[in-house]
Design a protein around this motif. Sequence first.
Motif, mmCIF file in Angstrom:
data_model
loop_
_atom_site.group_PDB
_atom_site.id
_atom_site.type_symbol
_atom_site.label_atom_id
_atom_site.label_comp_id
_atom_site.label_asym_id
_atom_site.label_seq_id
_atom_site.Cartn_x
_atom_site.Cartn_y
_atom_site.Cartn_z
ATOM 1 N N ASP A 126 -17.029 -41.807 -31.191
ATOM 2 C CA ASP A 126 -15.792 -42.072 -31.929
ATOM 3 C C ASP A 126 -15.238 -40.788 -32.536
ATOM 4 N N VAL A 127 -16.119 -39.969 -33.081
ATOM 5 C CA VAL A 127 -15.685 -38.699 -33.686
ATOM 6 C C VAL A 127 -15.098 -37.798 -32.609
ATOM 7 N N ARG A 128 -15.742 -37.757 -31.466
ATOM 8 C CA ARG A 128 -15.249 -36.932 -30.355
ATOM 9 C C ARG A 128 -13.883 -37.422 -29.875
ATOM 10 N N ARG A 129 -13.726 -38.749 -29.738
ATOM 11 C CA ARG A 129 -12.433 -39.298 -29.314
ATOM 12 C C ARG A 129 -11.347 -38.961 -30.334
ATOM 13 N N PHE A 130 -11.704 -38.977 -31.627
ATOM 14 C CA PHE A 130 -10.743 -38.634 -32.670
ATOM 15 C C PHE A 130 -10.337 -37.169 -32.571
ATOM 16 N N GLN A 131 -11.308 -36.284 -32.315
ATOM 17 C CA GLN A 131 -10.983 -34.865 -32.136
ATOM 18 C C GLN A 131 -10.035 -34.676 -30.947
ATOM 19 N N LEU A 132 -10.320 -35.358 -29.858
ATOM 20 C CA LEU A 132 -9.454 -35.259 -28.679
ATOM 21 C C LEU A 132 -8.063 -35.816 -28.979
ATOM 22 N N HIS A 133 -8.017 -36.902 -29.736
ATOM 23 C CA HIS A 133 -6.723 -37.479 -30.112
ATOM 24 C C HIS A 133 -5.895 -36.486 -30.929
ATOM 25 N N LEU A 134 -6.536 -35.812 -31.877
ATOM 26 C CA LEU A 134 -5.823 -34.822 -32.692
ATOM 27 C C LEU A 134 -5.294 -33.687 -31.830
ATOM 28 N N ALA A 135 -6.098 -33.238 -30.868
ATOM 29 C CA ALA A 135 -5.675 -32.154 -29.986
ATOM 30 C C ALA A 135 -4.527 -32.596 -29.087
ATOM 31 N N ILE A 169 -4.561 -26.054 -34.835
ATOM 32 C CA ILE A 169 -6.012 -25.928 -35.007
ATOM 33 C C ILE A 169 -6.383 -25.933 -36.482
ATOM 34 N N CYS A 170 -5.547 -25.380 -37.336
ATOM 35 C CA CYS A 170 -5.833 -25.368 -38.780
ATOM 36 C C CYS A 170 -5.863 -26.781 -39.335
ATOM 37 N N ASN A 171 -4.880 -27.596 -38.955
ATOM 38 C CA ASN A 171 -4.842 -28.977 -39.432
ATOM 39 C C ASN A 171 -5.987 -29.792 -38.855
ATOM 40 N N ARG A 172 -6.321 -29.560 -37.588
ATOM 41 C CA ARG A 172 -7.449 -30.278 -36.985
ATOM 42 C C ARG A 172 -8.743 -29.939 -37.711
ATOM 43 N N ASN A 173 -8.950 -28.664 -38.012
ATOM 44 C CA ASN A 173 -10.169 -28.267 -38.722
ATOM 45 C C ASN A 173 -10.221 -28.869 -40.115
ATOM 46 N N ARG A 174 -9.081 -28.916 -40.801
ATOM 47 C CA ARG A 174 -9.036 -29.508 -42.137
ATOM 48 C C ARG A 174 -9.401 -30.985 -42.083
ATOM 49 N N ILE A 175 -8.829 -31.694 -41.137
ATOM 50 C CA ILE A 175 -9.104 -33.123 -41.009
ATOM 51 C C ILE A 175 -10.561 -33.363 -40.630
ATOM 52 N N MET A 176 -11.070 -32.574 -39.700
ATOM 53 C CA MET A 176 -12.456 -32.770 -39.273
ATOM 54 C C MET A 176 -13.444 -32.391 -40.377
ATOM 55 N N THR A 177 -13.061 -31.494 -41.270
ATOM 56 C CA THR A 177 -13.915 -31.185 -42.411
ATOM 57 C C THR A 177 -14.049 -32.400 -43.309
ATOM 58 N N GLY A 178 -12.934 -33.106 -43.531
ATOM 59 C CA GLY A 178 -12.986 -34.335 -44.324
ATOM 60 C C GLY A 178 -13.848 -35.394 -43.667
ATOM 61 N N VAL A 179 -13.736 -35.517 -42.353
ATOM 62 C CA VAL A 179 -14.560 -36.493 -41.620
ATOM 63 C C VAL A 179 -16.029 -36.091 -41.699
ATOM 64 N N SER A 234 -13.942 -22.366 -33.092
ATOM 65 C CA SER A 234 -12.595 -22.923 -33.088
ATOM 66 C C SER A 234 -11.795 -22.542 -34.312
ATOM 67 N N ASN A 235 -12.450 -22.090 -35.385
ATOM 68 C CA ASN A 235 -11.691 -21.773 -36.591
ATOM 69 C C ASN A 235 -11.286 -20.303 -36.659
ATOM 70 N N GLY A 236 -11.336 -19.618 -35.548
ATOM 71 C CA GLY A 236 -10.867 -18.241 -35.501
ATOM 72 C C GLY A 236 -11.942 -17.216 -35.825
ATOM 73 N N SER A 237 -13.154 -17.682 -36.011
ATOM 74 C CA SER A 237 -14.241 -16.750 -36.302
ATOM 75 C C SER A 237 -14.518 -15.892 -35.076
ATOM 76 N N ARG A 238 -14.774 -14.616 -35.282
ATOM 77 C CA ARG A 238 -15.059 -13.705 -34.172
ATOM 78 C C ARG A 238 -16.558 -13.652 -33.884
ATOM 79 N N ARG A 239 -17.330 -14.266 -34.745
ATOM 80 C CA ARG A 239 -18.779 -14.256 -34.568
ATOM 81 C C ARG A 239 -19.162 -15.203 -33.442
ATOM 82 N N ARG A 240 -20.042 -14.762 -32.594
ATOM 83 C CA ARG A 240 -20.518 -15.589 -31.484
ATOM 84 C C ARG A 240 -21.699 -16.441 -31.939
ATOM 85 N N PRO A 241 -21.847 -17.660 -31.385
ATOM 86 C CA PRO A 241 -22.970 -18.517 -31.774
ATOM 87 C C PRO A 241 -24.302 -17.959 -31.330
#
Length: 116
Positions: A52-61, A67-77, A109-116
């Motif tokens: 469900d969370v994944r489908r919501f992320q896809l829906h937002l995209a 991307i800023c608004n998507r990250n803000r919303i997903m932080t709340g979730v 996705s939040n613009g960080s230049r650091r690699r995982p």
Amino acid sequence: MSTDTVSPLRQRMIEDMNARKLGAHSQRSHIYSCKRFAAFLKRSPDTATPDDVRRFQLHLAETGMSICNRNRIMTGVKLLFLFRPRARSHRTCSMTTFWSSRKSEIACSNGSRRRP
């Protein structure tokens, strides 16, 4: 004066945000994000699965949200699931695993230049 009752999940989330000393604007934003997630699900967000969370992320995209608004919303979730009482079920365990596995993706996705 409103006589609406606050759900136990929302009340717990508000109390936990107050305990973490989040500002009023941040609290409103997180509550709004969870309301939006619940409206997407058409049921209580505490019944959500990782799919469900994944489908919501896809829906937002797909709606063209920045991307800023998507990250803000997903932080709340995300905070919703952190504040939710932990039950011994496969669903909550998998949500914890879900967020752990997504840390590197969210960091990229939040613009960080650091690699995982």
